[in-house]
Structure formats: structure tokens, C-alpha cells
Write a protein that holds these residues in place. Structure first.
Motif, PDB file in Angstrom:
ATOM      1  N   SER A 355      45.014  39.167  57.779  1.00  0.00           N
ATOM      2  CA  SER A 355      43.558  39.247  57.651  1.00  0.00           C
ATOM      3  C   SER A 355      42.981  40.228  58.658  1.00  0.00           C
ATOM      4  O   SER A 355      42.042  40.971  58.366  1.00  0.00           O
ATOM      5  CB  SER A 355      42.929  37.862  57.856  1.00  0.00           C
ATOM      6  OG  SER A 355      43.440  36.940  56.909  1.00  0.00           O
ATOM      7  N   VAL A 356      43.525  40.255  59.863  1.00  0.00           N
ATOM      8  CA  VAL A 356      43.031  41.165  60.897  1.00  0.00           C
ATOM      9  C   VAL A 356      43.261  42.615  60.485  1.00  0.00           C
ATOM     10  O   VAL A 356      42.467  43.508  60.787  1.00  0.00           O
ATOM     11  CB  VAL A 356      43.728  40.858  62.245  1.00  0.00           C
ATOM     12  CG1 VAL A 356      43.228  41.813  63.325  1.00  0.00           C
ATOM     13  CG2 VAL A 356      43.481  39.417  62.654  1.00  0.00           C
ATOM     14  N   GLN A 357      44.350  42.875  59.787  1.00  0.00           N
ATOM     15  CA  GLN A 357      44.672  44.236  59.376  1.00  0.00           C
ATOM     16  C   GLN A 357      43.672  44.793  58.374  1.00  0.00           C
ATOM     17  O   GLN A 357      43.577  46.016  58.205  1.00  0.00           O
ATOM     18  CB  GLN A 357      46.088  44.261  58.778  1.00  0.00           C
ATOM     19  CG  GLN A 357      47.188  43.935  59.788  1.00  0.00           C
ATOM     20  CD  GLN A 357      48.554  43.837  59.137  1.00  0.00           C
ATOM     21  OE1 GLN A 357      48.675  43.971  57.919  1.00  0.00           O
ATOM     22  NE2 GLN A 357      49.581  43.611  59.946  1.00  0.00           N
ATOM     23  N   GLU A 358      42.913  43.922  57.700  1.00  0.00           N
ATOM     24  CA  GLU A 358      41.921  44.396  56.736  1.00  0.00           C
ATOM     25  C   GLU A 358      40.749  45.097  57.417  1.00  0.00           C
ATOM     26  O   GLU A 358      40.129  45.986  56.851  1.00  0.00           O
ATOM     27  CB  GLU A 358      41.380  43.221  55.915  1.00  0.00           C
ATOM     28  CG  GLU A 358      42.422  42.472  55.104  1.00  0.00           C
ATOM     29  CD  GLU A 358      41.828  41.248  54.435  1.00  0.00           C
ATOM     30  OE1 GLU A 358      40.587  41.119  54.469  1.00  0.00           O
ATOM     31  OE2 GLU A 358      42.573  40.432  53.877  1.00  0.00           O
ATOM     32  N   LEU A 359      40.446  44.713  58.652  1.00  0.00           N
ATOM     33  CA  LEU A 359      39.262  45.199  59.340  1.00  0.00           C
ATOM     34  C   LEU A 359      39.527  46.528  60.027  1.00  0.00           C
ATOM     35  O   LEU A 359      40.651  46.818  60.443  1.00  0.00           O
ATOM     36  CB  LEU A 359      38.804  44.171  60.383  1.00  0.00           C
ATOM     37  CG  LEU A 359      38.215  42.872  59.833  1.00  0.00           C
ATOM     38  CD1 LEU A 359      38.121  41.833  60.935  1.00  0.00           C
ATOM     39  CD2 LEU A 359      36.838  43.120  59.231  1.00  0.00           C
ATOM     40  N   PRO A 360      38.463  47.349  60.195  1.00  0.00           N
ATOM     41  CA  PRO A 360      38.615  48.585  60.974  1.00  0.00           C
ATOM     42  C   PRO A 360      38.756  48.270  62.463  1.00  0.00           C
ATOM     43  O   PRO A 360      38.675  47.104  62.874  1.00  0.00           O
ATOM     44  CB  PRO A 360      37.315  49.336  60.670  1.00  0.00           C
ATOM     45  CG  PRO A 360      36.328  48.270  60.332  1.00  0.00           C
ATOM     46  CD  PRO A 360      37.114  47.190  59.648  1.00  0.00           C
ATOM     47  N   ALA A 361      38.921  49.296  63.267  1.00  0.00           N
ATOM     48  CA  ALA A 361      39.104  49.074  64.711  1.00  0.00           C
ATOM     49  C   ALA A 361      37.857  48.480  65.347  1.00  0.00           C
ATOM     50  O   ALA A 361      37.942  47.679  66.296  1.00  0.00           O
ATOM     51  CB  ALA A 361      39.472  50.392  65.385  1.00  0.00           C
ATOM     52  N   SER A 392      32.530  31.948  52.358  1.00  0.00           N
ATOM     53  CA  SER A 392      33.834  31.690  52.964  1.00  0.00           C
ATOM     54  C   SER A 392      34.267  32.880  53.819  1.00  0.00           C
ATOM     55  O   SER A 392      33.826  34.011  53.608  1.00  0.00           O
ATOM     56  CB  SER A 392      34.878  31.420  51.880  1.00  0.00           C
ATOM     57  OG  SER A 392      35.104  32.590  51.112  1.00  0.00           O
ATOM     58  N   GLY A 393      35.153  32.626  54.780  1.00  0.00           N
ATOM     59  CA  GLY A 393      35.642  33.692  55.656  1.00  0.00           C
ATOM     60  C   GLY A 393      36.309  34.821  54.904  1.00  0.00           C
ATOM     61  O   GLY A 393      35.972  36.005  55.120  1.00  0.00           O
ATOM     62  N   PRO A 394      37.264  34.551  53.999  1.00  0.00           N
ATOM     63  CA  PRO A 394      37.918  35.641  53.258  1.00  0.00           C
ATOM     64  C   PRO A 394      36.937  36.483  52.444  1.00  0.00           C
ATOM     65  O   PRO A 394      37.042  37.708  52.415  1.00  0.00           O
ATOM     66  CB  PRO A 394      38.896  34.891  52.343  1.00  0.00           C
ATOM     67  CG  PRO A 394      39.158  33.597  53.028  1.00  0.00           C
ATOM     68  CD  PRO A 394      37.891  33.246  53.727  1.00  0.00           C
ATOM     69  N   ASP A 395      35.960  35.836  51.782  1.00  0.00           N
ATOM     70  CA  ASP A 395      34.998  36.575  50.960  1.00  0.00           C
ATOM     71  C   ASP A 395      34.124  37.492  51.820  1.00  0.00           C
ATOM     72  O   ASP A 395      33.853  38.638  51.449  1.00  0.00           O
ATOM     73  CB  ASP A 395      34.112  35.612  50.175  1.00  0.00           C
ATOM     74  CG  ASP A 395      34.858  34.920  49.049  1.00  0.00           C
ATOM     75  OD1 ASP A 395      35.966  35.384  48.705  1.00  0.00           O
ATOM     76  OD2 ASP A 395      34.349  33.916  48.527  1.00  0.00           O
ATOM     77  N   LEU A 396      33.695  36.988  52.978  1.00  0.00           N
ATOM     78  CA  LEU A 396      32.818  37.789  53.834  1.00  0.00           C
ATOM     79  C   LEU A 396      33.561  38.989  54.416  1.00  0.00           C
ATOM     80  O   LEU A 396      33.041  40.116  54.405  1.00  0.00           O
ATOM     81  CB  LEU A 396      32.254  36.918  54.959  1.00  0.00           C
ATOM     82  CG  LEU A 396      31.316  37.628  55.946  1.00  0.00           C
ATOM     83  CD1 LEU A 396      30.149  38.267  55.209  1.00  0.00           C
ATOM     84  CD2 LEU A 396      30.812  36.656  57.015  1.00  0.00           C
ATOM     85  N   VAL A 397      34.762  38.771  54.930  1.00  0.00           N
ATOM     86  CA  VAL A 397      35.537  39.877  55.518  1.00  0.00           C
ATOM     87  C   VAL A 397      35.856  40.933  54.453  1.00  0.00           C
ATOM     88  O   VAL A 397      35.714  42.141  54.689  1.00  0.00           O
ATOM     89  CB  VAL A 397      36.828  39.332  56.164  1.00  0.00           C
ATOM     90  CG1 VAL A 397      37.743  40.492  56.582  1.00  0.00           C
ATOM     91  CG2 VAL A 397      36.498  38.470  57.375  1.00  0.00           C
ATOM     92  N   GLU A 398      36.264  40.491  53.259  1.00  0.00           N
ATOM     93  CA  GLU A 398      36.592  41.422  52.186  1.00  0.00           C
ATOM     94  C   GLU A 398      35.358  42.222  51.763  1.00  0.00           C
ATOM     95  O   GLU A 398      35.433  43.428  51.516  1.00  0.00           O
ATOM     96  CB  GLU A 398      37.157  40.646  50.986  1.00  0.00           C
ATOM     97  CG  GLU A 398      37.744  41.514  49.886  1.00  0.00           C
ATOM     98  CD  GLU A 398      36.713  41.912  48.837  1.00  0.00           C
ATOM     99  OE1 GLU A 398      36.908  42.945  48.178  1.00  0.00           O
ATOM    100  OE2 GLU A 398      35.703  41.192  48.717  1.00  0.00           O
ATOM    101  N   ARG A 402      34.835  46.366  52.115  1.00  0.00           N
ATOM    102  CA  ARG A 402      34.665  47.122  50.885  1.00  0.00           C
ATOM    103  C   ARG A 402      33.357  47.919  50.857  1.00  0.00           C
ATOM    104  O   ARG A 402      33.243  48.910  50.119  1.00  0.00           O
ATOM    105  CB  ARG A 402      34.730  46.155  49.696  1.00  0.00           C
ATOM    106  CG  ARG A 402      34.588  46.791  48.330  1.00  0.00           C
ATOM    107  CD  ARG A 402      35.093  45.879  47.220  1.00  0.00           C
ATOM    108  NE  ARG A 402      34.715  44.496  47.436  1.00  0.00           N
ATOM    109  CZ  ARG A 402      33.574  43.940  47.007  1.00  0.00           C
ATOM    110  NH1 ARG A 402      32.702  44.668  46.343  1.00  0.00           N
ATOM    111  NH2 ARG A 402      33.326  42.659  47.239  1.00  0.00           N
ATOM    112  N   ASN A 403      32.376  47.522  51.662  1.00  0.00           N
ATOM    113  CA  ASN A 403      31.049  48.139  51.577  1.00  0.00           C
ATOM    114  C   ASN A 403      30.620  48.827  52.862  1.00  0.00           C
ATOM    115  O   ASN A 403      29.417  49.015  53.092  1.00  0.00           O
ATOM    116  CB  ASN A 403      30.007  47.074  51.196  1.00  0.00           C
ATOM    117  CG  ASN A 403      30.156  46.583  49.779  1.00  0.00           C
ATOM    118  OD1 ASN A 403      29.696  47.216  48.831  1.00  0.00           O
ATOM    119  ND2 ASN A 403      30.813  45.441  49.627  1.00  0.00           N
TER     120      ASN A 403
END
Length: 493
Positions: A355-361, A392-398, A402-403
Motif C-alpha cells: 500500500s505504501v508503494q502506491e503513494l508518491p514520495a 475506506s483507507g484503500p479507496d481514499l489512497v487509490e 489516481r487524481n
């Protein structure tokens, strides 16, 4: 329990206030007061009918502003149970079923609201007479239209093109005449006449007198009305608060207001700025119930900055912004609870390495605001990520990942628009001599810039000393504040 007794009467309109602008919420107040009552608690079925019909009505009013589609039934009929009194034996409340036929041809939300109030016999008599005059005028216009339509039928031997052109030409002339009667200059003149009327001037002086008396009696810093432009309702709220201030039995509760601003708002609570918000549609006893437990709200207000820092740290330094829209769910206690829910959801999701890898630096260049529950997260027109507390956490991070480009683009445009808006705002007030210029929550800076530019180009001269409110519809309330749509120039064309 004080909390439950305080919140229960307003459950039926929470959905409505989230959807509609404060102006429409204010216009619907007599209807709220008629159907929003504890007296239907003995009959949950009737209460459910009211809530569902109100939800459908709000969706239709929102659709008239062009923000979503209408959920109105195909026949346009809504049912409401309105308490009509109590039986002599047992004191049980008797309610009557009212079927309201919503006219789909009405495109002005306020016209729809007036029709509903008239159907439920909630419109004051003077307003009923005014509506009768408008109705008679519309009937005369229809008769004129019939005459115009009959004109080409007399000569059936002519080719069809000629009478059609003649008919259309006459209709265009009719519409041009009507348009001249309802031009921007006409609206300004009507509002100016009402603002200078003796009853409006008297009402203003009464409001100023009560405001000064409350500052002396309660030691408050001032009062404000955040439910649209209804001076009469503001006067009623001030009078109710003054009545409490002069009652020695409740003086102890009112001590909590000292050194604060008191705001009559669409909800009750403490704002994130520390102002005391009292729901303008509530009774004085409801206000007292809140003041008795205000200490709990103050404790949550002190925790809000800590929760915001924690959420920012979890989401890689994203800036947490507070929405300035006065709506339920934005008071300190509810906002603190929403922050806790989002922090917990995101933290649990980011415990997973993938999950952490999905986010930018870093997310320091982006902004996030927590909003009352809605269906999904969104990106506002200002580039702000809007996260529902229930997301939910996954929906918000995704959604954020994406945007990111969409949010950056909108924020850059917003920064340009807000600078232009501020400059034009001052220029418009000075050149047109406006007493006050304001806008509805739904009018974004780019729309406001367009509206102000068109105002400056219109050459209107009858607005000196007026209070002008930019919104999504035409209206000239009795308090002399003129409401015009932000796209009034294109509507006139």
C-alpha cells in the motif's frame, strides 16, 4: 439524555441541508417546521414517508441548479404527513396526509418552494395574494399566446411556411417584451425600492437595537446570520435569544456565550473558529439543551489541531484544509470524530508494504478536506481532495494517487481565479456603489469572475446602496437583497 433529545428533531432535514444552498434551506423553513417534529415519533411509518418525500424533493431542487438529476417520481406527486393537532383523549397527535403535486415546468427553485408552501397552506396570506396576481398574469399571457397561435389557422389555403413565420415572429416579439420587463435593470430597481421601503428600514433599526442589547446583556462579541438573506428570520432569532437573556432562570447557561460570536446557522455546535452556532430553525429550549453540554464540544475543538497533524503525517505531509461551508457535520465535535475515522482507516491500510508503494514520495503540494458522509471521494473545482469520513483507507489512497494531476491542474487555475476574483470584487463594489456583495457556496471563483465582469459591462445604474447576492436563480426577497444567477447574461440572451 440531552444529546438524543437535542438531535432527534433535526434528523429529517440533515440530508436536505447537505444538498441545498443556505438560501433554499431558509426558504423551506416553514415546511421543515411543519413536518419536522417529535410528535410523529409514535408513528415511524409516517416519519419514514416524510423523510423519503423530502429526499426526493431536495434532489429535484438540486437538479434545477444543474448539479445533478432529479429523483422525482414520474407523476411528480409527493406525500407528507403534517401534524394537525392533538386528540382530547390521551393527547395523541393527529396528522393529515397532504399530497403535493410538483410542477416540472417550474425552473426556479424558489417558485417550486412557493408552490409547495401554498399546497400545504403554509404561505402567508399576503404572499398568497401576490401569487394569485402572478397567476392571473400568466393566464393572460397564455390567452395572448392562444390568439397568436390561432392567427395563421384562418387562411388554410396559404402555404404552411408563411403563417408559421408570422406566428414565430409574433411569439419572438412577445418574448422580447417579457425579457425587457425582467432585465437586470428591472430586478435592481425592484430591489432598490424594497430596500428603501419604510418597513425594511424599521426592521434594520430593530435588528441593530437587539444586537447592541445582546452585546450588553450577554457580554458577547457580536451576532451573525449564516442562513441566507432573510432579515425577518434573523430578527426572530435575535428576539428569541434576547428573551432567554432576560429570563433569570437560564442566566447560568447563557454564561457560556461570553466573549464569543453567536451565529444563527443551519446547524448547532461550535465552529472550527470557536463561534457558537445555533440552528436558526430550532426553539430556544433546543439552544439551551446545547449550551448545557457545550463543554463537551469545547474539549473536542481543542483536539482538532492534533488530529489534523496526525492525518497529515499519515498521508505524507498532505495539507489538511477546513471547509468554510456552514453545514451539518462541520461543527467541532462532528469534525473531530470524522478525523479520527479517517486516520484509523488510512493507518490500517498503510500498514501493508504494497500500500505504501502506491503513494508518491510526498503529498505536501496537495490539500485534503474531510467532509460529511457522501458516496465517494471527489476533487473539488479548487483542486481540493474531498474525503468522506466513511471512506475506506484503500479507496481514499487509490483515489488520491489516481487524481494527483487533476488536483494540481484545478488548484493552479483556482489560484489564478481567486486573485482575479478579489480584484474584481473590490472594483465591482466601488464602481456600482454596492452596500454588500456576496455569493452562494456553490458559486466557484471562476463563475464569480464571469458574473462580476458581466455586471461591470452591463451598465446597470440602479444598484447603488444595494446588497447583491450571486447565486443560481433570480429572486428579490422582501428584505431588499437582490439575488441573481452567476450566468445571468447568458440567460438574458
Amino acid at each position: 439524555m440531552v444529546t438524543l433529545r437535542f438531535l432527534a428533531p433535526r434528523r429529517i432535514v440533515d440530508y436536505c441541508r447537505r444538498l441545498l444552498s443556505t438560501d433554499l434551506v431558509t426558504a423551506l423553513r416553514p415546511f421543515y417546521q411543519a413536518i419536522q417534529t417529535d410528535s410523529l415519533a409514535h408513528n415511524p411509518a409516517e416519519k419514514r414517508v416524510n423523510e423519503e418525500s423530502l429526499r426526493l424533493l431536495c434532489s429535484h431542487l438540486e437538479s434545477l441548479s444543474g448539479t445533478s438529476g432529479s429523483c422525482l417520481p414520474p407523476d411528480g406527486q409527493l406525500e407528507f404527513y403534517i401534524p394537525s393537532g392533538s386528540e382530547a383523549a390521551g393527547g395523541q397527535v393527529v396528522s393529515r396526509l397532504v399530497r403535493v403535486q410538483v410542477d416540472r415546468s417550474l425552473l426556479d427553485p424558489r417558485a417550486v418552494i412557493r408552490q409547495i408552501l401554498r399546497s400545504c397552506k403554509l404561505l402567508p396570506k399576503d404572499k398568497e395574494q401576490e401569487q394569485e396576481q402572478i397567476k392571473r398574469g400568466q393566464e393572460m399571457e397564455k390567452e395572448l399566446g392562444k390568439v397568436l397561435r390561432k392567427e395563421p389557422v384562418r387562411e388554410r389555403v396559404r402555404p404552411p411556411q408563411a403563417p408559421v413565420q408570422k406566428n414565430l415572429s409574433a411569439l419572438r416579439e412577445l418574448f422580447r417584451d417579457a425579457q425587457r420587463e425582467h432585465s437586470l435593470e428591472t430586478w435592481m430597481r425592484q430591489a432598490l425600492a424594497r430596500s428603501q421601503a419604510s418597513e425594511v428600514t424599521t426592521l434594520r433599526s430593530k435588528i441593530e437595537g437587539i444586537e447592541g442589547a445582546l452585546v450588553q446583556l450577554l457580554g458577547i462579541r457580536g451576532t451573525r446570520y449564516d442562513c441566507g438573506c432573510n432579515m425577518e428570520r434573523y430578527h426572530d432569532c435575535l428576539s428569541s435569544l434576547k428573551g432567554l437573556a432576560e429570563d433569570p432562570k437560564v442566566t447560568a447557561h447563557l454564561g457560556a456565550l461570553r466573549n464569543r460570536f453567536v451565529v444563527f446557522a443551519p446547524y448547532t455546535g461550535i465552529s472550527l473558529e470557536g463561534d457558537v452556532m445555533l440552528f436558526s430553525g430550532d426553539s430556544p429550549s433546543g439552544w439551551l439543551a446545547f449550551l448545557a453540554e457545550m463543554r463537551l464540544h469545547e474539549e473536542q475543538l481543542r483536539l482538532v489541531p492534533l488530529y489534523e497533524k496526525a492525518l497529515s503525517a499519515v498521508l505524507l505531509g498532505i495539507r489538511i484544509e477546513r471547509r468554510r461551508v456552514p453545514e451539518p457535520g462541520c461543527e467541532a465535535r462532528a469534525y473531530a470524530g470524522s478525523l479520527r475515522r479517517v486516520i484509523r482507516a488510512v493507518s490500517e491500510h498503510l500498514k501493508l508494504e504494497e500500500s505504501v508503494q502506491e503513494l508518491p514520495a510526498s503529498l505536501q503540494d496537495h490539500q485534503l478536506a474531510i467532509v460529511p458522509d457522501s458516496d465517494t471521494p471527489k476533487v473539488s473545482q479548487t483542486g481540493l481532495f474531498l474525503a468522506p469520513a466513511s471512506c475506506s483507507g484503500p479507496d481514499l489512497v487509490e483515489f488520491i494517487c489516481r487524481n494527483l494531476d487533476v488536483a494540481s491542474g484545478r488548484f493552479s487555475r483556482y489560484r489564478r481565479d481567486i486573485q482575479v476574483e478579489r480584484q474584481l470584487w473590490r472594483q465591482c463594489q466601488e464602481e456600482l456603489g454596492l452596500q454588500r456583495l456576496s455569493k452562494d457556496d456553490s458559486v466557484t471563483p471562476d463563475k464569480m469572475v464571469l458574473a462580476i465582469r458581466h455586471l461591470l459591462q452591463s451598465g446597470v445604474k440602479s444598484c447603488r446602496g444595494l446588497s447583491l447576492h450571486i447565486t443560481n436563480y433570480w429572486s428579490v426577497p422582501t428584505d431588499g437583497i437582490v439575488c441573481i444567477p452567476w450566468d445571468f447574461m447568458s440567460r438574458e440572451k
